[in-house]
Design an enzyme around this catalytic site. Structure first.
Site, PDB file in Angstrom:
ATOM      1  N   GLN A   7      -0.628 -13.178   5.662  1.00 54.84           N
ATOM      2  CA  GLN A   7      -1.724 -12.403   6.244  1.00 54.84           C
ATOM      3  C   GLN A   7      -3.053 -13.130   6.031  1.00 54.84           C
ATOM      4  O   GLN A   7      -3.408 -13.483   4.905  1.00 54.84           O
ATOM      5  CB  GLN A   7      -1.769 -11.006   5.619  1.00 54.84           C
ATOM      6  CG  GLN A   7      -0.516 -10.215   5.932  1.00 54.84           C
ATOM      7  CD  GLN A   7      -0.625  -8.732   5.593  1.00 54.84           C
ATOM      8  OE1 GLN A   7       0.390  -8.059   5.581  1.00 54.84           O
ATOM      9  NE2 GLN A   7      -1.828  -8.221   5.339  1.00 54.84           N
ATOM     10  N   GLU A  18      -6.818 -12.594   5.926  1.00 51.92           N
ATOM     11  CA  GLU A  18      -7.639 -11.390   5.731  1.00 51.92           C
ATOM     12  C   GLU A  18      -9.013 -11.733   5.186  1.00 51.92           C
ATOM     13  O   GLU A  18      -9.656 -10.906   4.533  1.00 51.92           O
ATOM     14  CB  GLU A  18      -6.914 -10.420   4.789  1.00 51.92           C
ATOM     15  CG  GLU A  18      -5.480 -10.141   5.241  1.00 51.92           C
ATOM     16  CD  GLU A  18      -4.817  -9.000   4.524  1.00 51.92           C
ATOM     17  OE1 GLU A  18      -4.962  -7.861   4.973  1.00 51.92           O
ATOM     18  OE2 GLU A  18      -4.165  -9.250   3.486  1.00 51.92           O
ATOM     19  N   HIS A  57       0.801  -1.226   0.000  1.00 49.34           N
ATOM     20  CA  HIS A  57       0.000   0.000   0.000  1.00 49.34           C
ATOM     21  C   HIS A  57       0.834   1.277   0.000  1.00 49.34           C
ATOM     22  O   HIS A  57       0.279   2.359  -0.170  1.00 49.34           O
ATOM     23  CB  HIS A  57      -0.932   0.021   1.219  1.00 49.34           C
ATOM     24  CG  HIS A  57      -2.009  -1.022   1.169  1.00 49.34           C
ATOM     25  ND1 HIS A  57      -2.975  -1.047   0.190  1.00 49.34           N
ATOM     26  CD2 HIS A  57      -2.271  -2.088   1.968  1.00 49.34           C
ATOM     27  CE1 HIS A  57      -3.787  -2.077   0.390  1.00 49.34           C
ATOM     28  NE2 HIS A  57      -3.379  -2.732   1.459  1.00 49.34           N
ATOM     29  N   ASP A  76      -8.862  -5.613   5.912  1.00 52.82           N
ATOM     30  CA  ASP A  76      -9.310  -6.433   4.782  1.00 52.82           C
ATOM     31  C   ASP A  76     -10.263  -7.534   5.225  1.00 52.82           C
ATOM     32  O   ASP A  76     -11.155  -7.926   4.465  1.00 52.82           O
ATOM     33  CB  ASP A  76      -8.109  -7.021   4.035  1.00 52.82           C
ATOM     34  CG  ASP A  76      -7.563  -6.039   3.020  1.00 52.82           C
ATOM     35  OD1 ASP A  76      -8.360  -5.536   2.208  1.00 52.82           O
ATOM     36  OD2 ASP A  76      -6.361  -5.758   3.053  1.00 52.82           O
TER      37      ASP A  76
HETATM   38  C1  3PY Z   1      -5.354  -5.116   7.072  1.00 50.70           C
HETATM   39  O1  3PY Z   1      -5.835  -4.777   8.175  1.00 50.70           O
HETATM   40  O2  3PY Z   1      -6.029  -5.418   6.090  1.00 50.70           O
HETATM   41  C2  3PY Z   1      -3.903  -5.142   6.924  1.00 50.70           C
HETATM   42  O3  3PY Z   1      -3.413  -5.557   5.914  1.00 50.70           O
HETATM   43  C3  3PY Z   1      -3.058  -4.616   8.028  1.00 50.70           C
HETATM   44  O4  3PY Z   1      -3.389  -3.397   8.429  1.00 50.70           O
HETATM   45 MG    MG Z   2      -4.776  -5.910   4.375  1.00 45.04          MG
END
Ligand code: 3PY
Ligand code: MG
Length: 250
Positions: free
Chosen positions: A141, A143, A38, A169
């Site tokens: 991650q 998400e 980002h 996310d």
């Molecule tokens: C999210 O919260 O989606 C992230 O990738 C970390 O802030």
């Molecule tokens: Mg994210």
């Protein structure tokens, strides 16, 4: 995969300013995450940040945009302490991330000890390969709701060191409104499963760092971003002067 504990407190670096890394190191963070998902950070700047972070004693992680060779090879060869890979929803995605970022036999990362990760060729090829598989950390991650459901299986894929819950996310992909108890329950259930199975877990914090670390079992947290720190600090300075005060003692 290293046996050492994950560094505990981190911050995102989103501005293309190496000085952000230096300032965060001086503040006492254990690690920074240079955000190539980002943030607007080119590879030249990323490499400078990684070198500076190492000099300042703060571990440089990079959040990559994806797992294409161009996304992962530059930060790894530039000496990143580890990668954060976003949007990993299942075991197959986790295995793909391992495949792209680890050397054989775990994966198919291309090898060259000519960069910082190989101390510019000083390290023997074998040491560079061993460090790439044993010391560089791979964080995926979680998400999505599917990722939370499979969080233990994802975290247990060989070559993965930790799972990081991305709350923004997660809420967006699951179409949860802010404060939705169903999302909070899913997250707590995922935290408990990770604790039961010793899956190293991280997330972001927003004023609740002590609770996350002391009571909810998180191993590491990203506490904020250079952009937000600048915004909040600047806002506080201006509003402190501009906000009308009540007259005192009249
Ligand atoms: C999210 O919260 O989606 C992230 O990738 C970390 O802030
Ligand atoms: Mg994210």
């Amino acid at each position: 995969m290293t046996g050492d504990a994950f560094p505990r407190l981190g911050a995102w670096v989103k501005l293309p300013a190496p000085e952000s890394v230096e300032l965060l190191a001086l503040a006492g963070f254990d690690f920074v995450v240079i955000d190539a998902e980002h943030g607007v950070i080119d590879t030249r700047t990323m490499s400078t940040m990684i070198g500076l972070a190492r000099g300042c004693g703060v571990a440089p992680f990079v959040r990559v945009a994806g797992i294409a060779p161009r996304d992962v090879q530059v930060p790894l060869d530039a000496g990143a302490a580890g990668l954060f890979v976003p949007q990993i929803d299942d075991v197959a995605g986790a295995r793909d991330a391992v495949g792209a970022t680890r050397f054989p036999p775990l994966g198919r990362r291309g090898a060259s000890n000519s960069g910082r990760a190989g101390r510019w060729g000083l390290d023997a090829l074998g040491d560079y390969l061993r460090a790439g598989n044993d010391e560089v950390r791979l964080v995926v991650q979680a998400e999505s709701v599917g990722a939370l459901d499979a969080i233990v299986e994802i975290g247990e894929v060989a070559g993965i060191d930790a799972v990081f819950i991305g709350p923004t996310d997660l809420a967006v992909s699951g179409r949860f409104r802010e404060g939705d108890d169903r999302l909070a329950d899913l997250v707590v259930a995922a935290e408990r499963r990770c604790a039961d199975h010793h899956v190293t877990l991280g997330t972001t914090a927003s004023g609740n760092a002590s609770e996350l670390l002391d009571r909810r079992g998180y191993d590491f947290l990203v506490l904020g971003a250079d952009t937000a720190m600048l915004r909040q600090g600047a806002h506080a300075l201006v509003s402190d002067v501009r906000t009308p005060r009540k007259a005192v003692g009249r």
